[in-house]
Design an enzyme around this catalytic site. Sequence first.
Site, PDB file in Angstrom:
ATOM      1  N   ASP A  67       0.874  -1.204  -0.174  1.00 14.85           N
ATOM      2  CA  ASP A  67      -0.158   0.124   0.043  1.00 14.85           C
ATOM      3  C   ASP A  67       1.011   1.313   0.006  1.00 14.85           C
ATOM      4  O   ASP A  67       2.000   1.145   0.220  1.00 14.85           O
ATOM      5  CB  ASP A  67      -0.975  -0.046   1.082  1.00 14.85           C
ATOM      6  N   ASP A 135      -8.228  -2.052  14.060  1.00 14.40           N
ATOM      7  CA  ASP A 135      -9.403  -1.915  13.693  1.00 14.40           C
ATOM      8  C   ASP A 135      -9.769  -3.367  12.626  1.00 14.40           C
ATOM      9  O   ASP A 135     -10.762  -3.454  12.196  1.00 14.40           O
ATOM     10  CB  ASP A 135     -10.078  -0.848  12.785  1.00 14.40           C
ATOM     11  N   HIS A 137      -7.841  -4.004   9.795  1.00 15.06           N
ATOM     12  CA  HIS A 137      -7.359  -3.860   8.494  1.00 15.06           C
ATOM     13  C   HIS A 137      -6.235  -4.550   8.111  1.00 15.06           C
ATOM     14  O   HIS A 137      -5.431  -4.937   9.114  1.00 15.06           O
ATOM     15  CB  HIS A 137      -7.397  -2.345   8.268  1.00 15.06           C
ATOM     16  N   GLU A 142     -10.001  -1.123   5.289  1.00  8.90           N
ATOM     17  CA  GLU A 142     -10.558  -0.968   6.427  1.00  8.90           C
ATOM     18  C   GLU A 142     -11.785  -1.668   6.422  1.00  8.90           C
ATOM     19  O   GLU A 142     -12.296  -2.069   5.209  1.00  8.90           O
ATOM     20  CB  GLU A 142     -10.814   0.803   6.424  1.00  8.90           C
TER      21      GLU A 142
HETATM   22  C1  F6R Z   1       1.237  -1.502   5.957  1.00 12.42           C
HETATM   23  C2  F6R Z   1      -0.140  -2.101   6.167  1.00 12.42           C
HETATM   24  C3  F6R Z   1      -0.826  -2.087   7.379  1.00 12.42           C
HETATM   25  C4  F6R Z   1       0.055  -2.258   8.739  1.00 12.42           C
HETATM   26  C5  F6R Z   1      -1.066  -2.167   9.946  1.00 12.42           C
HETATM   27  C6  F6R Z   1      -0.259  -2.413  11.465  1.00 12.42           C
HETATM   28  O1  F6R Z   1       1.836  -1.731   4.768  1.00 12.42           O
HETATM   29  O2  F6R Z   1      -0.286  -2.700   5.265  1.00 12.42           O
HETATM   30  O3  F6R Z   1      -1.756  -3.018   7.278  1.00 12.42           O
HETATM   31  O4  F6R Z   1       0.445  -3.568   8.815  1.00 12.42           O
HETATM   32  O5  F6R Z   1      -1.435  -0.796  10.045  1.00 12.42           O
HETATM   33  O6  F6R Z   1       0.928  -1.649  11.496  1.00 12.42           O
HETATM   34  P1  F6R Z   1       2.043  -1.612  12.738  1.00 12.42           P
HETATM   35  O7  F6R Z   1       2.590  -2.768  12.279  1.00 12.42           O
HETATM   36  O8  F6R Z   1       2.590  -0.392  12.569  1.00 12.42           O
HETATM   37  O9  F6R Z   1       0.955  -1.947  14.060  1.00 12.42           O
END
Ligand code: F6R
Length: 259
Positions: A67, A135, A137, A142
Amino acid sequence: MEVVILPSADRVADVAADIVARLVAGRSRPTIGLATGSSPLATYARLIERYQREKLSFAGAAAVTLDEYVGLPEDHPEAYRAVIRREFVDHVDLPLDALHSPDVHTDDLACACDRYDRTVTGLGVDVQLLGIGSDGHVGFNEPGSSLTSRTRVKTLTTRTRQDNARFFGTVDDVPRHVVTQGLGTICDAGHLVMIATGSTKADPIAAMVEGPVAAACPASVLQFHRHATVLVDEAAAVGLRLADYYREAHRHKPGWQPL
Ligand code: F6R
């Protein structure tokens, strides 16, 4: 879905790095799916160490990112392509032109999303590393995301922007829009490896692994995948009702069946 509960975040990183290293050492042209955020950072550090110490080579590999934020300049330190270069790619011999990420600097984002989806599908991701948002995702899909979605623009929830404010300073600096591989795109990968450590991941991990498959918890789509491995430390595992069973299954895992 295989849930592996490990004693520490360090062990989670070791096991995730082993999975990627096995792929890279065993295939001539492997494709690795890279996630950003905090969760995979220790895994990248392990892979860099193995490149330096054991000469694990990424020269024949390709990589795709999950992403990207929309609206940040290309050289912004929190742009995900910049993050993935800083944390991993610039420290190993993976050629820069083999690192693929969504083009968010174009007037025609919809077209760029379709193009990126075709790039990811064309390469065929062998192992996709994933993190989970508070959440639920995965990527930046989302809650409410279609379980068969493809790469497209999404709007971040306030919760995700608050969670990611730690990288930016204030929540107002976190972009609202992103391009993300869709859930269907992610699930095309051969092997999904979810990395989750720490107590803040306990609720989303429980919902993903043992809750209903629903767009309300996008990561729950992993329940449909034929080869999904969930690597968690003890803190991230506290909400799992079947934790004892996962531990027992892992203890008795047949030697011929690698993760
Ligand atoms: C990042 C991504 C997100 C993160 C998620 C968890 O490329 O795709 O899904 O993996 O927001 O983030 P952290 O690891 O910072 O808790």
